[in-house]
Write a protein that holds these residues in place. Structure first.
Motif, PDB file in Angstrom:
ATOM      1  N   ILE A  97       0.854  -1.184   0.000  1.00  0.00           N
ATOM      2  CA  ILE A  97       0.000   0.000   0.000  1.00  0.00           C
ATOM      3  C   ILE A  97       0.890   1.233   0.000  1.00  0.00           C
ATOM      4  CG2 ILE A  97      -1.714   1.326   1.309  1.00  0.00           C
ATOM      5  CD1 ILE A  97      -2.757  -1.305   2.443  1.00  0.00           C
ATOM      6  N   GLN A  98       0.626   2.162  -0.907  1.00  0.00           N
ATOM      7  CA  GLN A  98       1.407   3.396  -0.969  1.00  0.00           C
ATOM      8  C   GLN A  98       1.191   4.219   0.302  1.00  0.00           C
ATOM      9  OE1 GLN A  98       0.552   5.850  -4.366  1.00  0.00           O
ATOM     10  NE2 GLN A  98       1.895   7.527  -3.706  1.00  0.00           N
ATOM     11  N   VAL A  99       2.282   4.639   0.914  1.00  0.00           N
ATOM     12  CA  VAL A  99       2.214   5.364   2.177  1.00  0.00           C
ATOM     13  C   VAL A  99       2.059   6.860   1.919  1.00  0.00           C
ATOM     14  CG1 VAL A  99       3.389   5.878   4.346  1.00  0.00           C
ATOM     15  CG2 VAL A  99       3.649   3.611   3.302  1.00  0.00           C
ATOM     16  N   HIS A 100       0.991   7.441   2.445  1.00  0.00           N
ATOM     17  CA  HIS A 100       0.773   8.885   2.345  1.00  0.00           C
ATOM     18  C   HIS A 100       1.137   9.593   3.638  1.00  0.00           C
ATOM     19  CE1 HIS A 100      -1.141   8.640  -1.592  1.00  0.00           C
ATOM     20  NE2 HIS A 100      -1.869   7.627  -1.142  1.00  0.00           N
ATOM     21  N   ALA A 101       0.992   8.884   4.768  1.00  0.00           N
ATOM     22  CA  ALA A 101       1.360   9.455   6.067  1.00  0.00           C
ATOM     23  C   ALA A 101       1.754   8.312   6.988  1.00  0.00           C
ATOM     24  CB  ALA A 101       0.211  10.250   6.657  1.00  0.00           C
ATOM     25  N   ASP A 102       2.991   8.360   7.494  1.00  0.00           N
ATOM     26  CA  ASP A 102       3.503   7.322   8.395  1.00  0.00           C
ATOM     27  C   ASP A 102       3.073   7.663   9.823  1.00  0.00           C
ATOM     28  OD1 ASP A 102       4.852   5.324   9.675  1.00  0.00           O
ATOM     29  OD2 ASP A 102       6.871   6.108   9.291  1.00  0.00           O
ATOM     30  N   LEU A 103       1.973   7.071  10.262  1.00  0.00           N
ATOM     31  CA  LEU A 103       1.405   7.364  11.583  1.00  0.00           C
ATOM     32  C   LEU A 103       1.068   6.063  12.318  1.00  0.00           C
ATOM     33  CD1 LEU A 103      -1.096  10.208  10.542  1.00  0.00           C
ATOM     34  CD2 LEU A 103       1.057  10.502  11.794  1.00  0.00           C
ATOM     35  N   PRO A 104       1.047   6.080  13.659  1.00  0.00           N
ATOM     36  CA  PRO A 104       0.790   4.855  14.438  1.00  0.00           C
ATOM     37  C   PRO A 104      -0.684   4.460  14.486  1.00  0.00           C
ATOM     38  CG  PRO A 104       1.127   6.693  15.918  1.00  0.00           C
ATOM     39  CD  PRO A 104       1.394   7.227  14.528  1.00  0.00           C
ATOM     40  N   VAL A 105      -1.317   4.395  13.319  1.00  0.00           N
ATOM     41  CA  VAL A 105      -2.720   3.979  13.245  1.00  0.00           C
ATOM     42  C   VAL A 105      -2.832   2.513  13.677  1.00  0.00           C
ATOM     43  CG1 VAL A 105      -4.702   3.640  11.716  1.00  0.00           C
ATOM     44  CG2 VAL A 105      -3.193   5.623  11.395  1.00  0.00           C
TER      45      VAL A 105
END
Length: 323
Positions: free
Chosen positions: A34-42
Motif C-alpha cells: 500500500i502506498q504510504v501517504h502518512a507514516d502514523l501509528p494507526v
C-alpha cells in the motif's frame, strides 16, 4: 471534497479505512504493498473493558425469564399499569461502584452490575462459551443445576491498563482486520477483577441477598480444579477462562499534540500530515474512560461539531456595522 472529510466509522473501521488509504505504520502498509501517504501509528493503543459474569441461585421466583416477560399477565400489567417485566431495562437491577485494595485514590475502579436473570435463559447472552462450559456454570440449588431461577453479577474493572493493536489482513476492504486488545496482559487488570469477585462474595452475605438465599457457584470449575477453591490462583484461573469483552473499544487513531509521536490526530481531531481529514469517534480517545462509551462519544461529536463550525466562521470576513 470541497471542505473536508470526516471519518466516523468507529474504533475498528476508522483505523482500517485509514490504513487501506495509505495512512498508517509504514512497514505494515508496505508489507501489503500500500502506498504510504502518512507514516502514523494507526491501529495502536487499542483498549477495551472486560467483564467476568458470575451466576448465582435464588430461592424465589424473581428471575426475568422469556415466558414471564411475554405472558398475558405481563402484557396486561404493562398496558394497564405501565409496570411488570416489560417495563424493565433488560433485567439490569443496578450497579455498584467499588474501590478495590489496589486503588490508591478515593475513586471507584471496579463496577459490579446486577442482573435479575441468568444468561442461559436468553440466546443473545451466551457469551460464546462452549456447551460443556455452559452446563458447568449453571447455578446449583440442592446439588442440582437450576436453569430457571438465578441472578448474574458482572464484575468489570474500570481502569484498564492492557492495550493492544489493530492490523489489516489484506487490501480487501471487506476482509475484517485483526483486533487484539490483549485482554488481561497487565497484571493489575487481573488483580482488579479478583478483588471485584471477592467483593461479590461479600455481597452474597448481606441481609438483602440472604433473604432470597442467594448463593454463588460452589462447585469448582473443572479447568481450574488444580487450584484451591476461591483462592487467588483459582480466581485468576476463572478470570482467564471466563472473562468476556466489554465491547467498549477505543484507540487506533489516538488524539494528542503535534509533538506526541504516539498520536494520529491533533487536538482538533485532524489527521496529522493529511489535509482536510478528521476522525470523529471513540478511536481518537487516548485513554479508556470508566463508564460506557455512549455519553463520551456524544460529547466528543458535539465538541467536534463546535470545532468544525468555529473553523468555518473564522475563515469568513466578518464586518461589524457601526451603531
Amino acid at each position: 471534497a470541497s471542505k473536508e472529510v470526516i471519518l466516523s466509522a468507529g474504533p475498528i473501521h476508522s483505523p482500517h479505512i485509514l490504513m487501506l488509504s495509505g495512512v498508517g505504520p509504514r512497514n505494515h502498509l508496505q508489507d501489503h504493498k500500500i502506498q504510504v501517504h502518512a507514516d502514523l501509528p494507526v491501529g495502536s493503543f487499542i483498549q477495551d473493558h472486560m467483564i467476568l459474569p458470575i451466576r448465582g441461585s435464588i430461592n424465589e421466583t424473581l428471575t426475568l425469564t422469556y415466558p414471564r416477560s411475554t405472558s398475558v399477565l405481563a402484557k396486561l400489567r404493562y398496558n394497564l399499569l405501565g409496570g411488570g417485566p416489560l417495563s424493565s431495562n433488560g433485567a439490569i437491577v443496578g450497579h455498584s461502584l467499588v474501590e478495590t485494595k489496589l486503588n490508591k485514590s478515593s475513586e471507584a475502579d471496579t463496577m459490579i452490575s446486577f442482573l435479575a436473570t441468568i444468561p442461559e435463559l436468553w440466546s443473545a447472552m451466551d457469551y460464546g462459551y462452549d456447551g460443556n462450559t455452559k452446563k458447568e456454570l449453571l447455578p446449583v440449588r440442592n446439588g442440582r443445576p437450576n436453569s430457571t431461577e438465578g441472578v448474574t453479577f458482572l464484575v468489570q474493572p474500570l481502569n484498564i491498563k492492557s492495550s493492544g493493536t489493530l492490523r489489516i489482513r489484506s487490501t480487501n476492504p471487506f476482509d475484517p482486520p485483526d483486533v487484539d486488545p490483549r485482554y488481561l496482559e497487565h497484571a493489575d487488570d487481573v488483580t482488579n477483577v479478583i478483588q471485584g469477585v471477592k467483593y461479590y462474595f461479600k455481597l452474597m452475605k448481606t441481609r438483602a441477598f440472604a433473604r432470597v438465599q442467594a448463593r454463588p457457584p460452589f462447585l469448582p470449575f473443572s479447568k481450574c480444579s488444580n487450584h484451591k477453591l476461591n483462592s487467588d490462583s483459582y480466581l485468576e484461573c476463572l478470570v482467564r477462562h471466563l472473562a468476556v469483552p466489554g465491547s467498549n473499544l477505543i484507540g487506533g487513531c489516538k488524539m494528542g499534540s503535534m509533538k506526541d509521536n504516539s498520536s494520529v490526530v491533533d487536538l482538533k481531531l485532524r489527521v496529522k500530515g493529511v489535509e482536510r481529514l478528521r476522525v470523529v469517534d471513540s478511536s481518537v480517545m487516548p485513554t479508556l474512560v470508566s463508564p460506557d462509551l455512549i455519553a463520551p462519544s456524544i460529547m466528543l461529536a458535539e465538541k467536534a461539531a463546535d470545532i468544525i463550525k468555529s473553523g468555518q466562521v473564522s475563515k469568513k470576513k466578518i464586518t461589524k456595522k457601526p451603531r
